[in-house]
Design an enzyme around this catalytic site. Sequence first.
Site, PDB file in Angstrom:
ATOM      1  N   ASP A   1      84.952-100.768 -86.584  1.00 29.43           N
ATOM      2  CA  ASP A   1      83.964-100.252 -85.648  1.00 29.43           C
ATOM      3  C   ASP A   1      84.626 -99.913 -84.317  1.00 29.43           C
ATOM      4  OD1 ASP A   1      81.210 -99.824 -84.611  1.00 29.43           O
ATOM      5  OD2 ASP A   1      81.716-101.567 -83.370  1.00 29.43           O
TER       6      ASP A   1
ATOM      7  N   HIS B   1      88.590 -96.282 -81.924  1.00 30.51           N
ATOM      8  CA  HIS B   1      89.322 -95.593 -80.868  1.00 30.51           C
ATOM      9  C   HIS B   1      89.394 -96.407 -79.579  1.00 30.51           C
ATOM     10  CE1 HIS B   1      85.078 -94.553 -80.775  1.00 30.51           C
ATOM     11  NE2 HIS B   1      85.189 -94.473 -79.465  1.00 30.51           N
TER      12      HIS B   1
ATOM     13  N   ASP C   1      74.468 -93.130 -87.682  1.00 32.54           N
ATOM     14  CA  ASP C   1      74.535 -92.856 -86.244  1.00 32.54           C
ATOM     15  C   ASP C   1      73.907 -91.517 -85.870  1.00 32.54           C
ATOM     16  OD1 ASP C   1      75.903 -95.194 -85.538  1.00 32.54           O
ATOM     17  OD2 ASP C   1      77.824 -94.324 -86.132  1.00 32.54           O
TER      18      ASP C   1
END
Length: 1565
Positions: free
Chosen positions: A562, A565, A695
């Site tokens: 999760d 980045h 999402d």
Amino acid sequence: MIPRTMTSNEVYLLPLNDDGSPQVAGEYIYLAPRCGDPVTIRFAIEGTSSICRHGSLWVNIPAKGEEFRRDKFTEYKLTPDFNRTLEVSIPIHDAGAYAFYTTYAELPELSTELSGDASSQNTLKKTPLYYIDVAPRLKLDGRPLPLPALSVFSVISKFMGSYPKDWEKHLHGISDRGYNMIHFTPLQVRGSSNSPYSLYDQLGWDPHCFPGGEKDVARMIESLEKDYSLLSLTDIVLNHTANNTKWLEEHPEAGYNLTTAPWLESAFELDTAFLELSANLEKLGLPTELKSTDDLMKIMETAKKEVIAKIRLWEYFVLDVERDADASVDAWVAGKTHAPEDVAEYGARVESLKSSSLNEQVQFLEQYGLQGKDRLGERFYRRVNPDVAASLLSYVFGQYDANSSGAPDKAAARGKMVEILDALNVSFYREYDTDVNEILDQVFNRTKYTRLDDHGPKLGPITNENPLIESYFTRLPKNETTSKHSARDLAVVNNGWVWGGNALVDHAGPDVRVYLRREVIVWGDCVKLRYGKGPEDNPWLWEHMTKYARLMAKYFAGLRIDNCHSTPIHVAEHILDEARRVRPDVYVVAELFTGSEETDYVFVKRLGLSSLVREAMQAWSTAELSRLVHRHGGRPIGSFEVDEVSRPESRSPPTSPARAGNKNPLDESGVYSREIIRTIKPTPVHALFMDCTHDNETPAQKRDARDTLPNAALVNMCSSATGSVMGYDEIYPKLVDLVNETRQYTSESSGSHSVSSGRGKNGIGGVKKILNQIHTLMGKDGYDETHVHHEDQYITVHRVHPESRKGYFLIAHTAYPGYGNGNGDFSAVHLAGTKARHLGSWMLEVDASAEATKEVLDDQKSLRGLPSRVVDLPGIRMEVNGEDTTITVRDRFPPGSIALFETWIPTAEHSAGLDNYVTSGAKEAMGQLDLVDLNFLLYRCEAEEMDSSGGQDGVYDIPGHGKLIYAGLQGWWTILETIVRENNLAHPLCQNLRDGQWALDYTVGRLERISVKSGHERLAAPAEWFKDRFNAIRKIPSFLLPRYFGLVLRTAYLAATERALALMGEDIQHGQWFLQRLALVSVQMNGYVKSASLWPNKPVPAMAAGLPHFAVEWARCWGRDVFISLRGLLLGTGRFAEAKEHILAFASVLKHGMIPNLLSSGDLPRYNSRDSIWFFLQTIQDYVKIAPEGAALLKTKVKRRFLPYDDTWFPTSDERAYSTESTIEDVIQEALQRHATGMKYREANAGPGIDMQMKDEGFNQDIKVDWSTGIIFGGNQHNCGTWMDKMGESEKAGSKGVPGTPRDGAAVEITGLLYSALDWLSEMHKKGQYAYEGVKTSEGKTVTLAKWAALIKENFERCYYVPVSAEEDSKYDVNTSIVNRRGMYKDLYKSGKEFEDYQLRCNFPIAMTVAPSLFNPEHALHALRLADTALRGPAGMATLDPADLNYRPYYHNSEDSEDFATSKGRNYHQGPEWLWPTGYFLRALLKFDLGRRTSEAGKTEAFQQVTRRLAGCKQWMKDSPWAGLTELTQKNGENCPDSSPTQAWSAGCLIDLYMDAAEEQDKDK
């Protein structure tokens, strides 16, 4: 006898560049093993590349059974070998992200002084880390499940209900729809927000779902695989923990608080002040419910006073002037100063302070005295070092002395310091102003979005529960647990994300201010975790999260990182390493929002990410969706499959782990092992391509609800892992709120009944079942070729198996808003040579009315989809015409419809066998060919082909591209190699193959025609092979013809080149690629040409000087070129018979003691080159030394074209021609004797008939020996008798008949070659192998060969060397007034124009190579270094010193200007960079550099100096469509259009270099 079993070992070949980087574009090395056995990575390193100097390869791939440790590298020493490619083979047993690097000592610049030993560790250079990602090998039901076969189904776990009662029905429905992996959002205990990604306890399981805790989870995972054939994937959340996490109270150091991150103090104060303002809005008379931006502006104006000014925010930016002024004056009074040792200029700067300006004083203090520049901190964190300030005051006011009446005034000093500090603060206040403006902008914009914007969440009134801002900090409660911590420990920063932020930067770290500047989109329920640089910075957190990772890997087949980045990359590396220790083949996926593909690759490479999540719902149009499908769909149909070869295991050195102890490819059990060599190709990151994720909005929100079906179908047709989310198949009307939603999932597919394939109600589950089954089948079986076509609102996808050619074809009519209900525009689909079976056509009907949507959304208990149904469509027509199929969309095919077909190609039903057939038998077909046969099979330029066919056949002409370089296989491969590498099916050659079979006919036809001619019968075998293979592929559909043509041509090309190399000896067979490519130039240049034999009446292969310029007739065979090239091209390749034939042919035409420059098959030889005879004698010497029983050549007899010692010229028809014979030693002696007595003659047939450009005087030759030195002189200013033989041709420029480089007198290379011959022959005479002891002068005096050689040696340095210092000129024959360069060897001695003697040219290394004993080694190295810097270009050697006034480096033969120097190419040898002298230069450099070396390390350096200088030639060879080295280049290696693109001597002289290197290495052995 043991039965033999064949096993295959997959080997991935990884060549490394000279700097240690991988030769893979983008440096992304991704291996997807095709079986469960270990694979081998084979590093290939050129034997003396830079990284081999004290070099080692370090790899962290563990041995079998060993645990992977990222920081544990195994060393593989790189033992240099100039003639070999080093190979290190390492087996890889498990998936993961492995790394390698090299260490080596940098190669010093070439110097006349020897460098010290660079072997000590502290002098070694280390390359960056490079990564090798190995894909996991998943298994389901005991069988492999390749990543492209994955069909992932994502669920938000908290909506699944309790396990097992509520979960079982959903799991059954998911499995029954054909999904094979289920993705769970985190299954841990959630925090107070109830968000699945805000975890309260990473090690505890959600009690609502799993009342039995870990036992329930274990039982569920077992049931998933056993009962439902589902692998499992879950999220792992590493960045943050829930803001009410209990362990935070015990371990607040796990977060960024004001103790662990003091730079956040200002951000905390600001955050607190804004919260106080929010609470006091009503008291301040400000609106608490915003109606307009005016209301917001009132609040923002108040914030300037109540927040910014109230907390005195500027104090975090500026110096405390009063504090620092007092401290500075106190230090000055105390006599303190500051003098840093590490700043050399500091003293000078201090001295200048007396007369400096205020600005200069400020700059001085900022540079040397400012502290706290590293970050923000507490108030007035920035300060001035008082000792530095005292130094400044001392130079401005002088030393302070309280006892002196004239002592400087303290008040004045303090005033000065205040003035300086105030000025220094100006930039800090400016910095503060900038940040305050950003703070106010960010708060304004964020509040406007959350409270006012239509597309925002409309949060409503501002209250204590819903304040003006989203707090950036969690304030931990005060209780018994937290009482032991300071108040600063209890304010921990929340996590969030930053628009356009650098994913590799810690946004809560000291180097950024995004929390102060309010640039973070914060997650108020999540506290950001602080890992620091490693476990030592936060031991408890690292241990806790490691347990979490291992727990997840214990149960789940895959992990989704999760917020990857924003995860510190070193943390993610550690976590995944730990996970892989538990489950080596864990599947790792992530979404990356770095905003940079380059940064994406950093994460992918270092973490070994298996897939990146991509989503079809991100497409805003049909065209964009088509692009995404194309990106993830696979390779184009008909792609070239030519990236692997097979061979028995034998190449790896025994030190390689893969080869240790394996002496024979047949082991004791009778298993015969072969290697499948695979090239590592640039590849995009593998995708997990989702039709929708949890999402993002659903099709009902973003497009049209009907698009659910075509969007899903298009995703499932892709050659990647695919996935969906609960609610998509069910057609949920909107995105599920994963934080606030409380209802439970429902699905039509989750009933007690099985899901029926095809049509159905309430969702697309029935069709999804078919699509998932097909997707899994295609992924497992390797259907990886796809054609995607976009037309208006339609997308078609055809995905096929590359061997069986079976496939599936989809027509999808997308449903984007605004396109109505009609069929739209869609052309009929023609599937050439393809049969199809209709699997079904369906359309989706959805009631997306406001009423239906409201009813679904108002359900308080269940999440459910819009009313819908999938119905069968009759709207497809299929027409079959022979083996072609045409598909037409008929009356009813509205948006939201799909049609699905199974396809096959009747002519390719056994194409797996076809692949095997067309790639077999080539070696046997080539097995009897000799190198002359291979010249015809592989090469033959247009002129050669026309010559051999009487003008009937040329090279193949490709429409839209042009003619091939060669008629043979190299002509095709030159184009195909790039086409195959780039998979460029749009190339004109591919189109030509699709249009017709002319290329097949041409290839077979030329071989059949030549094979019936005498002497070419062996070519019948490859002709038959081609005919059979082409006949086998003629019936396949034309769109596949490029692929199969490529397979056939590549197979033949490899077999032909392998056969050629096999005929050349072991040094070539096992040499580096560059040596092998050079050796193939030998095949290129030697072949039969009707118009150019070596003999007037006997057809034999003759060496071409170059192609295509020097291919046929008189222009093909040049005496000078032949004997400069012959040692490398023929002797170095073991072609001794051909070498002897050339020697005998030219010996037969000896005349005037010379061999001809132009042979013209012996009919019209021309004797105008003074140097050819000496290269001829050098070649005889080389032949005798290298060839088996080479000395016998000297006694070999040859018939003479002209009479010995007689200058009479007569035609070949004359009875005197070939009437006498001589031995080769007689011919040698005649050449020496004629020169010894001197020759004065005029060329036979002198005049325009043999040379249209030369003036009459140029035809006169006068050659003689100066017996005071033994040196031979010859030529005049009207001719050019050496290789620099360009005659002026321009009447316009007045250069006609004026040589560009006459080089009369004694050319340095002729003197060297002469000495070499004399020295060798005198030794041969002593051994009784040469009959003649000496020669007679014109005066009848006998001079022995040894004496003649000694004369030259005694005088050479005196005559040719130009000393470094003018003070030594008296020792040498030097005209000081003319010298331009020093420390060099003259190009000429006593030429017609004295200044030409002193020109620096590239000829002296020839003499150094053949006669090194003539040279003083120290002088030689200096001269070579001078040539290295002044003359050496990227590939060639400049033919004239750039410092010379006559230097003209750009050659254009067609130029006809008034420029005397360059018109008609007169500057051919006045600066352009020729390649063949590079070989001699490097041979000389190697010889003299090795001569001074005593250690192994030093000798290695000598080889590496040479290797470094070969880079340009290697690159030229790689890039050359002619598969050779050009004749010359312009300045700095720029392409010269008028150069012959492949030249014999350019290649031959570099093979010479490799021969010398091998000889030197053998000496050491």
